[in-house]
Design a protein around this motif. Structure first.
Motif, PDB file in Angstrom:
ATOM      1  N   THR A 196       3.194  13.226   2.142  1.00  0.00           N
ATOM      2  CA  THR A 196       3.074  11.787   2.412  1.00  0.00           C
ATOM      3  C   THR A 196       1.611  11.385   2.594  1.00  0.00           C
ATOM      4  O   THR A 196       1.288  10.483   3.357  1.00  0.00           O
ATOM      5  CB  THR A 196       3.893  11.386   3.655  1.00  0.00           C
ATOM      6  OG1 THR A 196       3.501  12.207   4.771  1.00  0.00           O
ATOM      7  CG2 THR A 196       5.378  11.540   3.396  1.00  0.00           C
ATOM      8  N   LEU A 197       0.731  12.058   1.879  1.00  0.00           N
ATOM      9  CA  LEU A 197      -0.701  11.738   1.856  1.00  0.00           C
ATOM     10  C   LEU A 197      -0.975  11.009   0.547  1.00  0.00           C
ATOM     11  O   LEU A 197      -0.880  11.594  -0.530  1.00  0.00           O
ATOM     12  CB  LEU A 197      -1.525  13.019   1.958  1.00  0.00           C
ATOM     13  CG  LEU A 197      -3.047  12.895   1.897  1.00  0.00           C
ATOM     14  CD1 LEU A 197      -3.579  12.046   3.034  1.00  0.00           C
ATOM     15  CD2 LEU A 197      -3.695  14.286   1.914  1.00  0.00           C
ATOM     16  N   PHE A 198      -1.287   9.715   0.645  1.00  0.00           N
ATOM     17  CA  PHE A 198      -1.384   8.874  -0.540  1.00  0.00           C
ATOM     18  C   PHE A 198      -2.775   8.269  -0.675  1.00  0.00           C
ATOM     19  O   PHE A 198      -3.360   7.794   0.309  1.00  0.00           O
ATOM     20  CB  PHE A 198      -0.360   7.734  -0.480  1.00  0.00           C
ATOM     21  CG  PHE A 198       1.048   8.194  -0.246  1.00  0.00           C
ATOM     22  CD1 PHE A 198       1.693   9.006  -1.170  1.00  0.00           C
ATOM     23  CD2 PHE A 198       1.740   7.836   0.906  1.00  0.00           C
ATOM     24  CE1 PHE A 198       2.997   9.442  -0.965  1.00  0.00           C
ATOM     25  CE2 PHE A 198       3.036   8.265   1.130  1.00  0.00           C
ATOM     26  CZ  PHE A 198       3.668   9.071   0.193  1.00  0.00           C
ATOM     27  N   GLY A 199      -3.281   8.233  -1.891  1.00  0.00           N
ATOM     28  CA  GLY A 199      -4.563   7.600  -2.142  1.00  0.00           C
ATOM     29  C   GLY A 199      -4.479   6.096  -1.976  1.00  0.00           C
ATOM     30  O   GLY A 199      -3.527   5.455  -2.433  1.00  0.00           O
ATOM     31  N   SER A 200      -5.466   5.523  -1.300  1.00  0.00           N
ATOM     32  CA  SER A 200      -5.528   4.071  -1.107  1.00  0.00           C
ATOM     33  C   SER A 200      -5.948   3.395  -2.413  1.00  0.00           C
ATOM     34  O   SER A 200      -7.013   3.699  -2.949  1.00  0.00           O
ATOM     35  CB  SER A 200      -6.527   3.725  -0.006  1.00  0.00           C
ATOM     36  OG  SER A 200      -6.875   2.356  -0.051  1.00  0.00           O
ATOM     37  N   PHE A 238       1.614   2.384  -6.253  1.00  0.00           N
ATOM     38  CA  PHE A 238       0.155   2.344  -6.139  1.00  0.00           C
ATOM     39  C   PHE A 238      -0.556   3.635  -6.508  1.00  0.00           C
ATOM     40  O   PHE A 238      -1.779   3.653  -6.606  1.00  0.00           O
ATOM     41  CB  PHE A 238      -0.234   1.915  -4.726  1.00  0.00           C
ATOM     42  CG  PHE A 238      -0.077   0.429  -4.479  1.00  0.00           C
ATOM     43  CD1 PHE A 238       0.289  -0.433  -5.500  1.00  0.00           C
ATOM     44  CD2 PHE A 238      -0.302  -0.100  -3.225  1.00  0.00           C
ATOM     45  CE1 PHE A 238       0.433  -1.792  -5.285  1.00  0.00           C
ATOM     46  CE2 PHE A 238      -0.172  -1.468  -2.987  1.00  0.00           C
ATOM     47  CZ  PHE A 238       0.198  -2.316  -4.022  1.00  0.00           C
ATOM     48  N   ASN A 239       0.180   4.712  -6.721  1.00  0.00           N
ATOM     49  CA  ASN A 239      -0.435   5.940  -7.234  1.00  0.00           C
ATOM     50  C   ASN A 239       0.030   6.240  -8.650  1.00  0.00           C
ATOM     51  O   ASN A 239      -0.753   6.592  -9.519  1.00  0.00           O
ATOM     52  CB  ASN A 239      -0.141   7.137  -6.324  1.00  0.00           C
ATOM     53  CG  ASN A 239      -0.871   7.079  -4.990  1.00  0.00           C
ATOM     54  OD1 ASN A 239      -0.603   7.875  -4.105  1.00  0.00           O
ATOM     55  ND2 ASN A 239      -1.777   6.125  -4.815  1.00  0.00           N
ATOM     56  N   ASP A 240       1.349   6.057  -8.897  1.00  0.00           N
ATOM     57  CA  ASP A 240       1.898   6.314 -10.232  1.00  0.00           C
ATOM     58  C   ASP A 240       1.831   5.078 -11.127  1.00  0.00           C
ATOM     59  O   ASP A 240       2.003   5.193 -12.345  1.00  0.00           O
ATOM     60  CB  ASP A 240       3.352   6.769 -10.125  1.00  0.00           C
ATOM     61  CG  ASP A 240       3.515   8.048  -9.318  1.00  0.00           C
ATOM     62  OD1 ASP A 240       2.520   8.789  -9.170  1.00  0.00           O
ATOM     63  OD2 ASP A 240       4.626   8.297  -8.827  1.00  0.00           O
ATOM     64  N   LEU A 241       1.624   3.901 -10.521  1.00  0.00           N
ATOM     65  CA  LEU A 241       1.568   2.627 -11.246  1.00  0.00           C
ATOM     66  C   LEU A 241       2.838   2.389 -12.064  1.00  0.00           C
ATOM     67  O   LEU A 241       2.799   1.917 -13.193  1.00  0.00           O
ATOM     68  CB  LEU A 241       0.326   2.560 -12.130  1.00  0.00           C
ATOM     69  CG  LEU A 241      -1.024   2.733 -11.409  1.00  0.00           C
ATOM     70  CD1 LEU A 241      -2.163   2.698 -12.419  1.00  0.00           C
ATOM     71  CD2 LEU A 241      -1.210   1.679 -10.330  1.00  0.00           C
ATOM     72  N   GLU A 249       7.950   6.690  -0.683  1.00  0.00           N
ATOM     73  CA  GLU A 249       8.239   6.901  -2.103  1.00  0.00           C
ATOM     74  C   GLU A 249       7.870   5.670  -2.922  1.00  0.00           C
ATOM     75  O   GLU A 249       7.310   5.774  -4.020  1.00  0.00           O
ATOM     76  CB  GLU A 249       9.722   7.225  -2.303  1.00  0.00           C
ATOM     77  CG  GLU A 249      10.070   7.567  -3.746  1.00  0.00           C
ATOM     78  CD  GLU A 249      11.525   7.976  -3.928  1.00  0.00           C
ATOM     79  OE1 GLU A 249      11.970   8.046  -5.091  1.00  0.00           O
ATOM     80  OE2 GLU A 249      12.218   8.217  -2.913  1.00  0.00           O
ATOM     81  N   PHE A 250       8.144   4.479  -2.363  1.00  0.00           N
ATOM     82  CA  PHE A 250       7.806   3.256  -3.084  1.00  0.00           C
ATOM     83  C   PHE A 250       6.300   3.107  -3.221  1.00  0.00           C
ATOM     84  O   PHE A 250       5.793   2.757  -4.296  1.00  0.00           O
ATOM     85  CB  PHE A 250       8.383   2.030  -2.364  1.00  0.00           C
ATOM     86  CG  PHE A 250       8.018   0.731  -3.033  1.00  0.00           C
ATOM     87  CD1 PHE A 250       8.701   0.298  -4.151  1.00  0.00           C
ATOM     88  CD2 PHE A 250       6.972  -0.045  -2.553  1.00  0.00           C
ATOM     89  CE1 PHE A 250       8.351  -0.892  -4.794  1.00  0.00           C
ATOM     90  CE2 PHE A 250       6.608  -1.231  -3.179  1.00  0.00           C
ATOM     91  CZ  PHE A 250       7.306  -1.656  -4.307  1.00  0.00           C
TER      92      PHE A 250
END
Length: 420
Positions: free
Chosen positions: A371-375, A214-217, A208-209
């Protein structure tokens, strides 16, 4: 990222682009701009060259060395500015959307409908390959960055075991150091350092962090104590690199692990392509673990072939390239060699080794579980200006230009604000 080359270099690149355009008279030719120049990458790309050759298409390489793709994107900018479009270019996330917004991309929608891409390509990838309802890029693969690559012989020699926590990883690196082996193989380039930091942030703060920061800024997350702790952990781990790491290319760091000169590399699964090229076998010669504390999550990027709005007499070659790229047979054959996993979800894992099967299973789990997050480091967490600002701050911290974690947090927040 170095965003501009010297004037001389830019003129040379524009001239190279003009040469590509001149060759385009041969409509049975595919021109590809890319940065796949390491051994494993070249071997993977050769799979596509062979597929297209069977259909009668000649392949014209426009390779621009540099693992992060910075130089290739500078070359592409010069070519597009001169109107010399390649058939396709290797591209990442937001860069595809930038060129689509500029109105220079082609339209693959008819091919996509015919081949069923809407149903087989994950929505996370379609976010970057579809613009205003039109397919403008063909996803080649899904890479994930939160991996450890470990030399098994060295691991056995020092009596190491899979690290489950960040502290376990530090203890393992201490064992390697005591045995006289370079603990951590790293290339001191900003994209490599930031790629490793992606994993550290996920490990330190949790899924979540990572998403918020790093995705929602989310500014509160970016300036939080958790981000400070992430920089503290980065400071701990970089103490285990060798003195000659600055400027080292990523594949040379991978070679250190392959040869047993170093224990571990933190790198995306394109590193596995180097092990494959060296004829190494997972669980026998090397080990692949998720970065400790990130199991269950995947930080991804995807290589995409952005398709430009080429003249009508070149479109058949472009369609052939796009169709071949997302065929099930190519998706399996290419990704087995490249180290990544297929960009479509209906490709069986039969041909993949143990690390590949784990990668496919992890992607499925993360995609279904949210839980798939963009780098961020790899151009999938935020637009390029923000990713560049991020890489710059992380690299300055690694190289001692930013002296404390508190200062790193402040500069990160400021850099991202300035880049928005």
């Amino acid at each position: 990222m170095r965003r501009f080359l010297t004037t001389t270099a830019m003129i040379a690149l524009a001239a190279a682009g003009a040469g590509v355009s001149a060759r385009a008279a041969d409509v049975k030719e595919v021109q590809m701009l890319h940065w796949w120049t390491s051994g494993g990458e070249a071997a993977a790309l050769n799979v596509l060259k062979q597929d297209l050759s069977k259909e009668g298409y000649a392949w014209k390489d426009v390779p621009v060395a540099g693992g992060g793709g910075d130089a290739a994107m500078t070359a592409l900018k010069a070519m597009v500015a001169a109107g010399n479009y390649p058939t396709a270019s290797q591209m990442l996330g937001y860069t595809v959307l930038d060129y689509a917004q500029a109105g220079v991309m082609g339209d693959l929608t008819e091919t996509a409908k015919k081949e069923g891409w809407d149903n087989s390509v994950p929505k996370a990838l379609q976010k970057f390959s579809v613009y205003n309802g039109k397919w403008v890029a063909a996803p080649v693969n899904v890479h994930s960055v939160n991996w450890l690559w470990i030399n098994k012989a060295v691991m056995d020699k020092i009596g190491g075991k899979q690290p489950k926590t960040f502290d376990d990883l530090i203890a393992l690196l201490d064992k390697a150091k005591a045995a006289g082996v370079v603990p951590l193989a790293l290339g001191g380039q900003n994209w490599q350092e930031a790629t490793m930091f992606d994993s550290i942030v996920l490990s330190t703060g949790g899924p979540e962090f990572y998403k918020k920061a790093f995705n929602d800024l989310d500014e509160a997350s970016l300036k939080s104590d958790t981000m400070k702790k992430s920089f503290d952990n980065l400071a701990k781990i970089v103490k285990y690199v060798d003195p000659n790491f600055s400027g080292r290319d990523w594949n040379l760091a991978t070679a250190m692990v392959i040869k047993g000169d170093a224990l571990v590399q933190v790198m995306g699964d394109w590193a596995k392509g180097e092990f494959v090229a060296a004829k190494k076998t997972p669980e026998k010669d090397y080990l692949c673990y998720r970065f400790p504390g990130t199991e269950g999550s995947v930080i991804y990027n995807s290589d995409m072939f952005g398709m430009f709005n080429v003249p009508a007499d070149r479109k058949a070659a472009q369609v052939a390239l796009a169709t071949a790229t997302l065929s099930k047979s190519f998706q399996s054959a290419f990704n087995v060699v490249k180290g990544s996993v297929p960009a479509r979800t209906d490709v069986p894992d039969t041909a993949f080794d143990a690390c590949g099967k784990k990668g496919i299973a992890d992607l499925k789990h993360a995609n279904e579980g949210g839980t798939l997050f963009g780098s961020l480091a790899q151009g999938y967490g935020a637009p390029p200006a923000i990713a560049n600002a991020y890489k710059d701050v992380v690299s300055k911290f690694v190289h001692g230009q930013i002296k404390s974690s508190d200062e790193a947090v402040k500069q990160l927040v400021q850099a991202i604000d300035d880049a928005r």
